[in-house]
Design a protein around this motif. Structure first.
Motif, mmCIF file in Angstrom:
data_model
loop_
_atom_site.group_PDB
_atom_site.id
_atom_site.type_symbol
_atom_site.label_atom_id
_atom_site.label_comp_id
_atom_site.label_asym_id
_atom_site.label_seq_id
_atom_site.Cartn_x
_atom_site.Cartn_y
_atom_site.Cartn_z
ATOM 1 N N TRP A 1 0.874 -1.179 0.000
ATOM 2 C CA TRP A 1 0.000 0.000 0.000
ATOM 3 C C TRP A 1 0.903 1.218 0.000
ATOM 4 O O TRP A 1 1.921 1.243 0.697
ATOM 5 C CB TRP A 1 -0.876 -0.061 1.252
ATOM 6 C CG TRP A 1 -1.619 1.185 1.650
ATOM 7 C CD1 TRP A 1 -2.599 1.822 0.941
ATOM 8 C CD2 TRP A 1 -1.491 1.909 2.888
ATOM 9 N NE1 TRP A 1 -3.075 2.895 1.651
ATOM 10 C CE2 TRP A 1 -2.412 2.979 2.860
ATOM 11 C CE3 TRP A 1 -0.684 1.766 4.020
ATOM 12 C CZ2 TRP A 1 -2.546 3.892 3.895
ATOM 13 C CZ3 TRP A 1 -0.814 2.668 5.061
ATOM 14 C CH2 TRP A 1 -1.746 3.727 4.994
ATOM 15 N N GLN A 2 0.555 2.214 -0.760
ATOM 16 C CA GLN A 2 1.347 3.448 -0.821
ATOM 17 C C GLN A 2 0.861 4.423 0.251
ATOM 18 O O GLN A 2 -0.335 4.758 0.292
ATOM 19 C CB GLN A 2 1.205 4.103 -2.198
ATOM 20 C CG GLN A 2 2.094 3.481 -3.258
ATOM 21 C CD GLN A 2 3.553 3.880 -3.098
ATOM 22 O OE1 GLN A 2 3.896 5.049 -2.990
ATOM 23 N NE2 GLN A 2 4.425 2.881 -3.069
ATOM 24 N N TRP A 3 1.776 4.852 1.098
ATOM 25 C CA TRP A 3 1.436 5.821 2.148
ATOM 26 C C TRP A 3 2.505 6.906 2.191
ATOM 27 O O TRP A 3 3.673 6.607 2.420
ATOM 28 C CB TRP A 3 1.331 5.120 3.507
ATOM 29 C CG TRP A 3 0.907 6.052 4.611
ATOM 30 C CD1 TRP A 3 -0.315 6.654 4.751
ATOM 31 C CD2 TRP A 3 1.699 6.476 5.728
ATOM 32 N NE1 TRP A 3 -0.335 7.436 5.892
ATOM 33 C CE2 TRP A 3 0.889 7.350 6.512
ATOM 34 C CE3 TRP A 3 3.001 6.221 6.147
ATOM 35 C CZ2 TRP A 3 1.344 7.960 7.681
ATOM 36 C CZ3 TRP A 3 3.464 6.819 7.309
ATOM 37 C CH2 TRP A 3 2.638 7.681 8.073
ATOM 38 N N ARG A 4 2.083 8.136 1.928
ATOM 39 C CA ARG A 4 2.998 9.282 1.920
ATOM 40 C C ARG A 4 4.216 9.023 1.022
ATOM 41 O O ARG A 4 5.348 9.406 1.348
ATOM 42 C CB ARG A 4 3.433 9.645 3.336
ATOM 43 C CG ARG A 4 2.270 10.071 4.239
ATOM 44 C CD ARG A 4 2.744 10.510 5.618
ATOM 45 N NE ARG A 4 1.607 10.888 6.461
ATOM 46 C CZ ARG A 4 1.714 11.297 7.727
ATOM 47 N NH1 ARG A 4 2.918 11.382 8.297
ATOM 48 N NH2 ARG A 4 0.650 11.623 8.419
ATOM 49 N N TYR B 1 4.022 -2.647 3.587
ATOM 50 C CA TYR B 1 3.656 -4.050 3.380
ATOM 51 C C TYR B 1 2.553 -4.461 4.348
ATOM 52 O O TYR B 1 2.576 -4.090 5.526
ATOM 53 C CB TYR B 1 4.887 -4.927 3.603
ATOM 54 C CG TYR B 1 4.668 -6.394 3.327
ATOM 55 C CD1 TYR B 1 4.714 -6.896 2.029
ATOM 56 C CD2 TYR B 1 4.438 -7.294 4.363
ATOM 57 C CE1 TYR B 1 4.526 -8.249 1.765
ATOM 58 C CE2 TYR B 1 4.254 -8.646 4.119
ATOM 59 C CZ TYR B 1 4.299 -9.115 2.814
ATOM 60 O OH TYR B 1 4.112 -10.453 2.568
ATOM 61 N N TYR B 2 1.597 -5.222 3.838
ATOM 62 C CA TYR B 2 0.538 -5.733 4.715
ATOM 63 C C TYR B 2 0.067 -7.099 4.228
ATOM 64 O O TYR B 2 0.316 -7.500 3.086
ATOM 65 C CB TYR B 2 -0.636 -4.746 4.785
ATOM 66 C CG TYR B 2 -1.452 -4.655 3.509
ATOM 67 C CD1 TYR B 2 -2.587 -5.453 3.315
ATOM 68 C CD2 TYR B 2 -1.091 -3.776 2.483
ATOM 69 C CE1 TYR B 2 -3.329 -5.369 2.145
ATOM 70 C CE2 TYR B 2 -1.828 -3.692 1.317
ATOM 71 C CZ TYR B 2 -2.948 -4.500 1.151
ATOM 72 O OH TYR B 2 -3.674 -4.436 -0.011
ATOM 73 N N SER C 1 8.332 -3.104 4.808
ATOM 74 C CA SER C 1 7.970 -1.718 4.505
ATOM 75 C C SER C 1 9.228 -0.885 4.248
ATOM 76 O O SER C 1 10.336 -1.272 4.627
ATOM 77 C CB SER C 1 7.170 -1.102 5.661
ATOM 78 O OG SER C 1 5.856 -1.624 5.690
ATOM 79 N N ALA C 2 9.023 0.279 3.614
ATOM 80 C CA ALA C 2 10.138 1.189 3.311
ATOM 81 C C ALA C 2 10.808 1.664 4.594
ATOM 82 O O ALA C 2 10.191 1.668 5.671
ATOM 83 C CB ALA C 2 9.612 2.376 2.510
ATOM 84 N N ASP D 1 -4.556 5.901 8.916
ATOM 85 C CA ASP D 1 -4.822 6.016 7.479
ATOM 86 C C ASP D 1 -5.057 4.649 6.849
ATOM 87 O O ASP D 1 -5.881 4.515 5.932
ATOM 88 C CB ASP D 1 -3.657 6.736 6.778
ATOM 89 C CG ASP D 1 -3.590 8.224 7.130
ATOM 90 O OD1 ASP D 1 -4.554 8.732 7.728
ATOM 91 O OD2 ASP D 1 -2.553 8.863 6.823
ATOM 92 N N PHE D 2 -4.359 3.631 7.332
ATOM 93 C CA PHE D 2 -4.562 2.278 6.791
ATOM 94 C C PHE D 2 -5.974 1.791 7.101
ATOM 95 O O PHE D 2 -6.654 1.219 6.235
ATOM 96 C CB PHE D 2 -3.520 1.318 7.372
ATOM 97 C CG PHE D 2 -3.579 -0.062 6.767
ATOM 98 C CD1 PHE D 2 -3.024 -0.305 5.515
ATOM 99 C CD2 PHE D 2 -4.184 -1.120 7.434
ATOM 100 C CE1 PHE D 2 -3.071 -1.571 4.941
ATOM 101 C CE2 PHE D 2 -4.232 -2.383 6.870
ATOM 102 C CZ PHE D 2 -3.670 -2.615 5.622
#
Length: 311
Positions: free
Chosen positions: A16-19, A24-25, A75-76, A93-94
């Motif tokens: 999922w793209q966040w900011r 990763y989920y 995750s990044a 947000d998720f």
């Protein structure tokens, strides 16, 4: 002798793209209109993989999600100031963007603290909160569990109070120097040191598999992993747990591994009860990560409690 417990294959996940960052989920199970979804949040240095036994054990009856916090797992790992507020915003947000309805948050250690921040400060997203040996400071300057636990591996032995304070201050100063942090990071991410740490915090040594060691070791080799590690030592501590509990309105379940060497579960339980007396709790014969060590006890307790929450 190393444990030979059979490995459990992690459920494949997605991003999922966040900011602007990849998060990763994992998702398992079907949506249950009468039951809230579950979102599982790992502790310091862990990932979604740490919940594999719980995802498999609960996904037949619940829609189960697990997420890698920014800076951990798959995750990044950007160069940022990592904090409870950052992870609170990520989790909130998720839930709103991906899950789409009120969710039961379950967090271990650092993930428990991040989950508490969401439940207390973003109550519109949370149907209930489950904390498993949750980290986070109370106002009485009680240290949080994980970064201090890393430091404890190489702290000087106990000395008379004045000398101990001086040595403690020196050690803290050393840990704040970039070169020292880099050397410490190279040390603690070795597989043998990861195994030694797990041996301290797991009561049942058979739960410490090669797979578990590998799942903690692998993300520590990612680009940016050192920046995340050093940020933990620099970032000011977040909102105190007692202030968060005063804001909390949702049902709360505490599951304690009472053999945790990083925290006194009974003492910490009393502090939670002082500020949120209407909680439910259970003490388990396990260490710092009861969800992974005794999932056969944690999964039914979590299930029964979630089903008891008024919908």
């Amino acid at each position: 002798m190393q444990a030979t417990t059979a490995s459990t294959t992690p459920i494949p996940g997605q991003y999922w793209q966040w900011r602007g960052h990849n998060i990763y989920y994992v998702k398992a199970g079907e949506s249950q209109p009468q039951r809230p979804p579950l979102l599982l949040v790992h502790g310091f240095g862990a990932s979604c993989d740490h919940w594999r036994k719980n995802i498999i054990g609960l996904c037949n009856e619940f829609e189960v999600w697990a997420i890698d916090l920014l800076g951990f797992g798959r995750s990044a790992k950007p160069k940022l100031e990592y904090s409870g507020n950052l992870w609170r915003d990520q989790l909130y947000d998720f839930i709103t963007e991906m899950i789409g309805r009120k969710t039961v948050l379950a967090g271990n250690s650092l993930g428990g603290y991040a989950s508490l921040c969401v439940a207390a400060q973003r109550p519109d997203a949370v149907a209930g909160l489950v904390l498993l040996n949750s980290a986070g400071p109370f106002s009485e300057n009680q240290p949080s569990a994980e970064p201090e636990a890393l430091q404890a591996q190489i702290e000087p032995p106990q000395q008379p109070d004045s000398l101990q304070k001086l040595l403690g201050d020196v050690v803290k100063w050393i840990f704040q120097q970039p070169l020292s942090q880099f050397i410490l990071f190279q040390y603690v991410r070795q597989k043998k040191v990861i195994r030694q740490t797990l041996n301290k915090v797991y009561l049942d040594k058979s739960a410490i598999t090669d797979q578990l060691v590998e799942e903690i070791y692998r993300p520590a080799c990612d680009p940016g992993a050192f920046d995340v590690f050093s940020s933990v030592f620099k970032t000011p501590q977040g909102e105190k747990v007692d202030f968060l509990l005063k804001q909390l309105t949702c049902p709360l379940l505490l599951l304690w591994g009472e053999a945790d060497p990083w925290m006194n579960a009974r003492e910490r339980s009393q502090k939670f009860r002082q500020y949120y007396p209407e909680l439910t709790e259970h003490f388990l014969r396990a260490g710092h990560c009861p969800h992974d060590e005794v999932p056969e006890q944690v999964n039914p307790l979590l299930r029964e409690w979630v089903l008891s929450i008024p919908s």
